[in-house]
Design a protein around this motif. Structure first.
Motif, mmCIF file in Angstrom:
data_model
loop_
_atom_site.group_PDB
_atom_site.id
_atom_site.type_symbol
_atom_site.label_atom_id
_atom_site.label_comp_id
_atom_site.label_asym_id
_atom_site.label_seq_id
_atom_site.Cartn_x
_atom_site.Cartn_y
_atom_site.Cartn_z
ATOM 1 N N GLY A 159 49.230 10.988 58.777
ATOM 2 C CA GLY A 159 48.123 11.681 59.423
ATOM 3 C C GLY A 159 46.900 11.852 58.558
ATOM 4 O O GLY A 159 45.944 12.494 58.948
ATOM 5 N N LYS A 160 46.928 11.269 57.376
ATOM 6 C CA LYS A 160 45.779 11.419 56.478
ATOM 7 C C LYS A 160 45.468 10.059 55.874
ATOM 8 O O LYS A 160 45.662 9.816 54.694
ATOM 9 C CB LYS A 160 46.089 12.424 55.369
ATOM 10 C CG LYS A 160 46.356 13.834 55.880
ATOM 11 C CD LYS A 160 46.629 14.783 54.722
ATOM 12 C CE LYS A 160 46.881 16.197 55.225
ATOM 13 N NZ LYS A 160 47.182 17.125 54.127
ATOM 14 N N GLU A 161 45.000 9.162 56.744
ATOM 15 C CA GLU A 161 44.807 7.796 56.280
ATOM 16 C C GLU A 161 43.506 7.579 55.535
ATOM 17 O O GLU A 161 43.211 6.482 55.115
ATOM 18 C CB GLU A 161 44.859 6.830 57.486
ATOM 19 C CG GLU A 161 46.228 6.718 58.137
ATOM 20 C CD GLU A 161 46.508 7.806 59.140
ATOM 21 O OE1 GLU A 161 47.620 7.825 59.686
ATOM 22 O OE2 GLU A 161 45.622 8.652 59.385
ATOM 23 N N THR A 162 42.720 8.608 55.388
ATOM 24 C CA THR A 162 41.422 8.453 54.755
ATOM 25 C C THR A 162 41.566 8.205 53.268
ATOM 26 O O THR A 162 42.548 8.579 52.637
ATOM 27 C CB THR A 162 40.584 9.706 54.975
ATOM 28 O OG1 THR A 162 41.378 10.839 54.614
ATOM 29 C CG2 THR A 162 40.174 9.835 56.421
ATOM 30 N N GLN A 163 40.548 7.567 52.730
ATOM 31 C CA GLN A 163 40.526 7.228 51.314
ATOM 32 C C GLN A 163 39.629 8.209 50.570
ATOM 33 O O GLN A 163 38.508 8.491 50.998
ATOM 34 C CB GLN A 163 40.031 5.790 51.133
ATOM 35 C CG GLN A 163 40.985 4.777 51.765
ATOM 36 C CD GLN A 163 40.532 3.351 51.612
ATOM 37 O OE1 GLN A 163 39.752 3.021 50.707
ATOM 38 N NE2 GLN A 163 41.020 2.481 52.480
ATOM 39 N N TYR A 164 40.120 8.673 49.429
ATOM 40 C CA TYR A 164 39.402 9.632 48.599
ATOM 41 C C TYR A 164 38.947 8.914 47.334
ATOM 42 O O TYR A 164 39.757 8.310 46.636
ATOM 43 C CB TYR A 164 40.300 10.817 48.269
ATOM 44 C CG TYR A 164 40.743 11.559 49.512
ATOM 45 C CD1 TYR A 164 41.899 11.183 50.206
ATOM 46 C CD2 TYR A 164 39.980 12.606 50.031
ATOM 47 C CE1 TYR A 164 42.286 11.826 51.370
ATOM 48 C CE2 TYR A 164 40.366 13.263 51.194
ATOM 49 C CZ TYR A 164 41.510 12.868 51.862
ATOM 50 O OH TYR A 164 41.888 13.493 53.012
ATOM 51 N N PHE A 165 37.668 9.027 47.065
ATOM 52 C CA PHE A 165 37.061 8.236 45.998
ATOM 53 C C PHE A 165 36.912 9.022 44.706
ATOM 54 O O PHE A 165 36.688 10.235 44.710
ATOM 55 C CB PHE A 165 35.676 7.734 46.433
ATOM 56 C CG PHE A 165 35.749 6.526 47.323
ATOM 57 C CD1 PHE A 165 36.143 6.650 48.643
ATOM 58 C CD2 PHE A 165 35.441 5.269 46.830
ATOM 59 C CE1 PHE A 165 36.234 5.531 49.464
ATOM 60 C CE2 PHE A 165 35.520 4.150 47.650
ATOM 61 C CZ PHE A 165 35.915 4.286 48.963
ATOM 62 N N GLY A 166 36.992 8.292 43.616
ATOM 63 C CA GLY A 166 36.676 8.838 42.314
ATOM 64 C C GLY A 166 35.176 8.767 42.047
ATOM 65 O O GLY A 166 34.424 8.227 42.854
ATOM 66 N N PRO A 167 34.746 9.269 40.894
ATOM 67 C CA PRO A 167 33.307 9.311 40.570
ATOM 68 C C PRO A 167 32.723 7.966 40.183
ATOM 69 O O PRO A 167 31.506 7.814 40.134
ATOM 70 C CB PRO A 167 33.246 10.289 39.394
ATOM 71 C CG PRO A 167 34.582 10.182 38.757
ATOM 72 C CD PRO A 167 35.559 9.933 39.873
ATOM 73 N N GLY A 168 33.589 7.005 39.887
ATOM 74 C CA GLY A 168 33.090 5.676 39.533
ATOM 75 C C GLY A 168 32.921 5.476 38.038
ATOM 76 O O GLY A 168 32.787 6.426 37.269
ATOM 77 N N THR A 169 32.972 4.208 37.647
ATOM 78 C CA THR A 169 32.636 3.788 36.276
ATOM 79 C C THR A 169 31.413 2.898 36.372
ATOM 80 O O THR A 169 31.431 1.885 37.087
ATOM 81 C CB THR A 169 33.788 3.008 35.614
ATOM 82 O OG1 THR A 169 34.893 3.870 35.396
ATOM 83 C CG2 THR A 169 33.327 2.425 34.269
ATOM 84 N N ARG A 170 30.366 3.277 35.652
ATOM 85 C CA ARG A 170 29.138 2.483 35.644
ATOM 86 C C ARG A 170 29.211 1.481 34.510
ATOM 87 O O ARG A 170 29.242 1.866 33.344
ATOM 88 C CB ARG A 170 27.924 3.407 35.501
ATOM 89 C CG ARG A 170 27.584 4.075 36.813
ATOM 90 C CD ARG A 170 26.929 5.435 36.666
ATOM 91 N NE ARG A 170 26.778 6.036 37.987
ATOM 92 C CZ ARG A 170 27.740 6.673 38.640
ATOM 93 N NH1 ARG A 170 28.931 6.827 38.091
ATOM 94 N NH2 ARG A 170 27.529 7.174 39.847
ATOM 95 N N LEU A 171 29.265 0.210 34.861
ATOM 96 C CA LEU A 171 29.406 -0.867 33.898
ATOM 97 C C LEU A 171 28.094 -1.628 33.788
ATOM 98 O O LEU A 171 27.525 -2.052 34.788
ATOM 99 C CB LEU A 171 30.521 -1.832 34.317
ATOM 100 C CG LEU A 171 30.693 -3.076 33.454
ATOM 101 C CD1 LEU A 171 31.099 -2.703 32.036
ATOM 102 C CD2 LEU A 171 31.699 -4.032 34.081
ATOM 103 N N LEU A 172 27.638 -1.778 32.557
ATOM 104 C CA LEU A 172 26.428 -2.567 32.302
ATOM 105 C C LEU A 172 26.793 -3.657 31.310
ATOM 106 O O LEU A 172 27.262 -3.360 30.204
ATOM 107 C CB LEU A 172 25.310 -1.689 31.753
ATOM 108 C CG LEU A 172 23.994 -2.399 31.414
ATOM 109 C CD1 LEU A 172 23.406 -3.077 32.644
ATOM 110 C CD2 LEU A 172 22.986 -1.435 30.809
ATOM 111 N N VAL A 173 26.594 -4.890 31.713
ATOM 112 C CA VAL A 173 26.865 -6.033 30.848
ATOM 113 C C VAL A 173 25.525 -6.600 30.392
ATOM 114 O O VAL A 173 24.686 -6.987 31.227
ATOM 115 C CB VAL A 173 27.691 -7.106 31.577
ATOM 116 C CG1 VAL A 173 27.999 -8.268 30.627
ATOM 117 C CG2 VAL A 173 28.974 -6.515 32.127
ATOM 118 N N LEU A 174 25.321 -6.624 29.083
ATOM 119 C CA LEU A 174 24.047 -7.090 28.527
ATOM 120 C C LEU A 174 24.135 -8.514 27.987
ATOM 121 O O LEU A 174 25.225 -8.945 27.573
ATOM 122 C CB LEU A 174 23.593 -6.143 27.404
ATOM 123 C CG LEU A 174 23.396 -4.668 27.814
ATOM 124 C CD1 LEU A 174 23.054 -3.833 26.595
ATOM 125 C CD2 LEU A 174 22.291 -4.572 28.865
#
Lengths: 111, 116
Positions: free
Chosen positions: B101-116
């Motif tokens: 009954g709780k099929e929703t997805q809960y998200f994390g804050p994310g990882t910000r990746l920068l490739v130089l």
């Protein structure tokens, strides 16, 4: 054609206004419809979840799904400056499967 | 209840280097997902674990990306070698087993990746 289309905005409204946010989608097989709110540099936060067609209300928020038109909406009543964020629609085929996101609409509520 | 956590919050690396992102889902959630948002684009699905098994990895862009979920708990996403186009925000999400009954997805804050 993208599977889910969403106007990027920005949408600017005065405090207290009723806000209408919308998405259209192309595949009639979608069954699960969600709205997420994302503040700057944060992760998406689940606001509303609807299965199949119909309306769902939670406080100042109302989600509507019209499967015949492939159109979903999120209404925000009595909008507040704290509602300023990006709103993302997300759609899924089956429970537990991947979500397909719209690009997000940026909302600004001015005091 | 603790939410989805991700580490690191930011990562800046040079092209050709390796980066490993980690996700800890909500306790008890069998489903774990990785998504990515590159600049100017919508959030896109990468892959889906059910417990320790890969259920769907149709969104993985190429074989430079390797995801694991040891013991069905936390997950790692390794990019090796990183390319400029890998820059973006990587989100992890989790959900309970469908049918609860709780099929929703809960998200994390994310990882910000920068490739130089």
């Amino acid at each position: 054609q993208k599977e889910v289309e969403q106007d990027p905005g920005p949408l600017s409204v005065p405090e207290g206004a009723i806000v209408s946010l919308n998405c259209t989608y192309s595949n009639s097989a979608f069954q699960y419809f969600m709205w997420y709110r994302q503040y700057s540099r944060k992760g998406p936060e689940l606001l509303m979840y609807t299965y199949s067609s119909g309306n769902k209300e939670d406080g100042r928020f109302t989600a509507q799904v019209d499967k015949s038109s492939k159109y979903i909406s999120l209404f925000i009543r009595d909008s507040q400056p704290s509602d300023s964020a990006t709103y993302l629609c997300a759609i899924g085929y089956n429970a537990g499967n991947m979500l397909t996101f719209g690009g997000g609409t940026r909302l600004m509520v001015k005091p | 209840e603790a939410g989805v956590t991700q580490f690191p919050s930011h990562s800046v690396i040079e092209k050709g280097q390796t980066v490993t992102l980690r996700c800890d889902p909500i306790s008890g959630h069998d489903n774990l997902y990785w998504y990515r948002r590159v600049m100017g684009k919508e959030i896109k699905f990468l892959l889906h674990f059910v417990k320790e098994s890969k259920q769907d990895e149709s969104g993985m862009p190429n074989n430079r990306f390797l995801a694991e979920r040891t013991g069905g708990t936390y997950s790692t996403l390794k990019v090796q070698p990183a390319e400029l186009e890998d820059s973006g925000v990587y989100f992890c999400a989790s959900s309970p087993f469908p049918g609860q009954g709780k099929e929703t997805q809960y998200f994390g804050p994310g990882t910000r990746l920068l490739v130089l």
